[in-house]
Design a protein around this motif. Structure first.
Motif, PDB file in Angstrom:
ATOM      1  N   GLU A 127     -18.285  14.290 -12.417  1.00 37.27           N
ATOM      2  CA  GLU A 127     -19.296  14.656 -11.428  1.00 37.27           C
ATOM      3  C   GLU A 127     -18.821  14.661  -9.977  1.00 37.27           C
ATOM      4  N   ARG A 152     -17.459   9.130 -15.315  1.00 39.41           N
ATOM      5  CA  ARG A 152     -18.477   9.770 -14.486  1.00 39.41           C
ATOM      6  C   ARG A 152     -17.854  10.398 -13.237  1.00 39.41           C
ATOM      7  N   ASP A 185     -24.222   4.652 -14.718  1.00 38.37           N
ATOM      8  CA  ASP A 185     -25.066   5.851 -14.718  1.00 38.37           C
ATOM      9  C   ASP A 185     -26.434   5.607 -14.078  1.00 38.37           C
TER      10      ASP A 185
END
Length: 214
Positions: free
Chosen positions: A165, A161, A92
């Motif tokens: 995303e 993630r 992240d």
């Protein structure tokens, strides 16, 4: 079919400087021949080694890919391949200009594709993962180092993630499952998921749980 691997490194050119235009010629010819033999085949561009270096030894993959587009590579591959390593940071880490390679660097590659009118083409990560050398390891660590527990957490979070995303991301392949022999001095050995005798490390168990029924 992935056409070559890491052509932005001189070691892949017989120690000659990387040549994006020459690689593009190879890619274009290979794409045409493969499609002629099997129109349904999926052709991947070469996955570049992520690097900020700009020399005759290694060329920043963003520059290499742009020069590929300049040489006419658009349309000569179905999927753009990348290596999505975290190295020294967590999945992240959102920095895009940190002067280092991180998992978010794939976003910069994506922006480059969009800038070149190639937004409809997906990206596959043919290599991804974190390096987890043991505590008593004293050799070189050019690819960063995390604990085995963080390796497991980070790898699963990277998949999460990407699913949350990155709608343009397709296949993500963890590098790597195992080597056939015990460690022989290679500093990248500790990306592995199981030992040579198939003893699983935490990253294997974490991915197994993540991929299982929910």
């Amino acid at each position: 079919y992935q056409i070559w691997n890491e052509p932005n490194l001189a070691i892949e050119w017989g120690q000659q400087p990387p040549d994006p235009a020459a690689y593009t010629r190879l890619l274009t010819l290979a794409y045409a021949r493969i499609k002629q033999a099997d129109p349904d085949a999926i052709v991947l561009s070469a996955a570049m080694a992520p690097t900020i270096e700009e020399s005759d030894r290694a060329l920043n993959e963003l520059l290499f890919i742009q020069q590929m587009y300049d040489a006419g590579a658009r349309g000569a591959f179905d999927v753009l391949a990348v290596q999505a390593y975290g190295l020294r940071s967590r999945p992240d880490d959102l920095r895009l200009t940190s002067g280092d390679v991180n998992f978010s660097r794939t976003l910069v590659v994506r922006e480059l594709m969009v800038k070149n009118g190639d937004a409809a083409r997906p990206i596959w990560a043919t290599e991804m993962g974190w390096n987890a050398p043991p505590a008593d390891y004293t050799g070189p660590i050019p690819y960063g180092a995390v604990s085995e527990q963080l390796q497991a957490q980070y790898t699963v979070r990277a998949f999460e993630r990407a699913r949350e995303e990155w709608p343009w991301m397709g296949v993500m392949a963890v590098w790597f499952f195992k080597l056939p022999e015990p460690w022989e001095g290679q500093p990248w050995y500790f990306f592995r998921m199981v030992s040579p005798d198939f003893r699983p490390y935490p990253v294997y168990d974490a991915l197994k749980a993540y991929a299982g029924p929910r």
